[in-house]
Design a protein around this motif. Sequence first.
Motif, short mmCIF file in Angstrom:
data_model
loop_
_atom_site.label_atom_id
_atom_site.label_comp_id
_atom_site.label_asym_id
_atom_site.label_seq_id
_atom_site.Cartn_x
_atom_site.Cartn_y
_atom_site.Cartn_z
N GLY A 66 50.71 -8.62 -2.85
CA GLY A 66 50.81 -9.65 -1.82
C GLY A 66 49.58 -10.49 -1.61
N SER A 67 48.58 -10.38 -2.48
CA SER A 67 47.47 -11.34 -2.39
C SER A 67 48.00 -12.72 -2.75
CB SER A 67 46.34 -10.97 -3.36
OG SER A 67 45.60 -9.88 -2.85
N VAL A 68 47.51 -13.74 -2.02
CA VAL A 68 47.92 -15.11 -2.29
C VAL A 68 46.73 -15.85 -2.89
CG1 VAL A 68 48.85 -17.24 -1.29
CG2 VAL A 68 49.49 -15.03 -0.31
N TRP A 115 40.97 -20.33 -3.21
CA TRP A 115 40.78 -19.13 -2.39
C TRP A 115 41.79 -18.06 -2.77
CZ3 TRP A 115 45.36 -18.40 0.00
CH2 TRP A 115 46.07 -19.48 0.53
N LYS A 116 41.44 -16.84 -2.39
CA LYS A 116 42.37 -15.71 -2.55
C LYS A 116 42.42 -14.97 -1.22
CE LYS A 116 42.85 -11.17 -4.75
NZ LYS A 116 42.26 -10.19 -5.68
N MET A 117 43.62 -14.80 -0.68
CA MET A 117 43.78 -14.04 0.56
C MET A 117 44.32 -12.66 0.18
SD MET A 117 45.97 -12.63 2.90
CE MET A 117 47.58 -13.36 2.64
N ASP A 118 43.54 -11.64 0.45
CA ASP A 118 43.96 -10.26 0.16
C ASP A 118 44.43 -9.60 1.45
OD1 ASP A 118 44.23 -7.58 -0.37
OD2 ASP A 118 42.31 -7.36 -1.40
N PRO A 119 45.72 -9.28 1.56
CA PRO A 119 46.23 -8.74 2.83
C PRO A 119 45.86 -7.28 3.07
CG PRO A 119 47.98 -8.77 1.20
CD PRO A 119 46.77 -9.40 0.54
N LYS A 120 45.17 -6.66 2.10
CA LYS A 120 44.77 -5.25 2.22
C LYS A 120 46.00 -4.36 2.46
CE LYS A 120 40.35 -6.34 2.05
NZ LYS A 120 39.60 -6.11 0.82
N PRO A 153 46.41 -3.74 8.93
CA PRO A 153 45.16 -3.96 8.20
C PRO A 153 44.63 -5.38 8.42
CG PRO A 153 46.90 -3.14 6.75
CD PRO A 153 47.53 -3.48 8.05
N THR A 154 43.35 -5.57 8.28
CA THR A 154 42.76 -6.91 8.42
C THR A 154 42.63 -7.54 7.04
OG1 THR A 154 41.49 -6.04 10.25
CG2 THR A 154 40.80 -8.18 9.37
N PRO A 155 43.37 -8.64 6.81
CA PRO A 155 43.25 -9.32 5.52
C PRO A 155 41.85 -9.90 5.33
CG PRO A 155 45.21 -10.04 6.69
CD PRO A 155 44.36 -9.28 7.67
N SER A 156 41.47 -10.16 4.09
CA SER A 156 40.20 -10.83 3.84
C SER A 156 40.39 -11.96 2.85
CB SER A 156 39.16 -9.83 3.32
OG SER A 156 39.43 -9.55 1.98
N THR A 157 39.58 -12.99 2.97
CA THR A 157 39.71 -14.17 2.11
C THR A 157 38.42 -14.38 1.33
OG1 THR A 157 41.23 -15.19 3.66
CG2 THR A 157 40.15 -16.66 2.10
N GLN A 158 38.60 -14.68 0.05
CA GLN A 158 37.47 -15.06 -0.82
C GLN A 158 37.58 -16.54 -1.05
OE1 GLN A 158 38.37 -12.97 -4.42
NE2 GLN A 158 36.29 -12.29 -4.60
N ASN A 159 36.51 -17.30 -0.84
CA ASN A 159 36.57 -18.70 -1.29
C ASN A 159 35.18 -19.23 -1.55
OD1 ASN A 159 35.66 -19.05 1.30
ND2 ASN A 159 37.53 -20.01 2.04
#
Lengths: 598, 178
Positions: free
Chosen positions: A126-128, A142-147, B172-178
Amino acid sequence: MKARTLNLRLLAGAALACLISGSAYADGGPAADKPATVKSADVTTERLLNANKEMADGNWITHHGNLWGQRYSPLAQINKDTVKGLHVAWTMQLGGLEGGGIWSHGGLEGTPLAENGYLYVTDGWGSVYKIDARGGKGTLIWKMDPKTDHDWAGAVACCGVDNRGAALYKNLVISHTLDGRLIATDKETGQVKWQRAVANPDKGEVVTGAPLIVKNMAITGVAGAEYGIRGWIAATDLDTQKEVWRTYTIPTKGEAGIESWKGANSAEVAGGGSTWVTGSYDAANNTIVWGVGNPGPDWDNAFRPGDNLYTDSSLAVDADTGKIKWHFQHTPNDPYDYDSVGENVLVDVGDKKLALHANRNGFGYAVDRTDGKFEWATAFVKKVTWTKGINPKTGKPEEYDAGKDVQTYLAAATPTRDKALADFCPGNMGGKNWPPTSYNPELKLWYIPVIESCNRVTIAPEKALPAKSREFFTGGGPSQPFRITGSVTAIDVTTGKVAGKFETKFPNLGGTLATKDLVFSGEPSGEVFALDGKTLEKLWGFNTGGGVSAPPMTFQVDGKQYVAILVGLGGAWDKWFIDSTPELKTMQPGSMLYVFGL
Amino acid sequence: MMFRVNLAATLVMALGFLGSAQAEESEAQLGRATYARANCVGCHKWHGNGGGGYGGAALSLRKTQLDREQIVKTVTCGRPGTGMPSFLRGVYDDDAKEHPCYDFSQKDLTGDNHVAEAGTFLRPNEIEAVADYVLKNIMGHGDPNLAECVAFFGDTSRVCEIYKPKTSHQMPTPSTQN
């Protein structure tokens, strides 16, 4: 004056976006030779309803291309004359390969979205990923990782670590996670705006499908019929994050359909009826048409006497209330795991307003999408052994007996409590599984990604309703003593007859894309190919070296058409069904986006 | 002198004890890790109770009567006519000098004698480690419980929470890489 304001706004947006990407690539980095980032316009209901025009402009803004589920793009630079020159334009390695629960690795089953030169793709967890596709190459914005909680969800995902894609709404990217969340991410920054738990893996529920945006709502389907869930479709208001409605696919006491669960076992506890494939929306009737999965337990149909509504059905619900308008059931009291979870493709043929559905049971169906009335059914697989055919008047299997509580269809091919082992065709994966069909409205041809299969099921009768959630509740299990192959099969929807079949060595686990005169698809052995839309003659192929279990799509940027497909074998095949395709044992897990251009 | 000898002996004993405890621990870890990696969990489940599922109907390892040798053989050879695959590479090769599994070679594995090949082959020491893991951690145990679940999955996931009294949870808390 108005135009000037708009331009200023665009400039300001671009400058802001530059600042954002500048912070990531202060040293010049991979985006340095790209044009400045541009802010995309909000995705509105009007744009979604006009998705065909969006596709003509090069976008692909909703899961199935348009809300009718057609996966047809009018882009025609890549056509039967030019397709020979198609080659890899660029690739991008993605993530999400890690395992969890009962799964050793994640895989890719998603359809990329495209808007104004940017792609939005998801991996199995489910990472976008937002990818800038301008300038002939791909750059990650960007990549959003929902963990996602891997073990919690992965232990109750019957059929792989999968996510089939995202949706666009206003300035948000809307996505699901396997552990049951609906997440809204800012399209420009990648920051999560909000998230909401829609499904609950504690009950055996997971979510793998892409959301469908209807008006201001995200529609979510659920998986888990192998774990004794009670299926549902839910609508979330994207502006308030509140649930608007939730329609259970298994009726409760006092509701229509409850009479189709005749035994002492409560359907509500473990009736199944998953909804894990994205449905379609008919704005003219304000109706959502959605596929419903198998009953629980999968194979022990004597545990659940009756027709078991609304399992194995196409279900039409009112978009505003979720109220059921009509249903059409394909395999009543199913003893084969022939779910109807696959998409419904809405098409107009003459004055007929149809919903098409290719079922796991090997038949393609057309019903009137305004009332669910049966029109026709055609076998699209080479071999059917469970029934003599579908009755042309009723739409039921010929052997269906309304007077019987437990159906046996053609007894020789039906596992029962008395005859626990039976071989049947198509096998329990289908027929046709979740991989989407596509429809060419000019040629009136419907292209079905086919699993040409038989398999063997052994019944292990369930003695009682599940005492605990999160345990398999299937009433038996399949094995794979037969070789399984595949095809792309075309049905002419003006006649309801098979118009052509392109056979493949391996089952089609990815789905199809239709363009003006071509059909694109892929194989789990790595091949991506293009067929002549009329003759199904193969015109082009390229081996990606990774298993294809995702549908191709097409988009245009900088005036140039591309075909994109995710590569990396996902799903259930390499765990449960690999014995039927032994050569695929050598396919390694992978996670890659391929983009092809001329 | 005596003191030195005693000290040395104590040290050797202590190290030996530590060593064997470590060896046991790492053996158990190898067994558990192999049980997960080789997809035993796919059919027998993490807790070994088996049951129906997409992988077929797997026997309960909690209730099994098999001894160590029989478990090793079953994992090595698979069980003909069932979904239990063989985990040792080449045991049914037609041209092998010996046929250690039921005297069968590949050509015998037809019809009801079909044996599937595992998706992941194991080395003999891994098969033994899995057998020891089953004997020690699964066989003869009652219903699965929280401690066993946490021992298998660790405590970073919600996977074991159905064994706990009901509690409320944060997402869970999502995290973003950019």
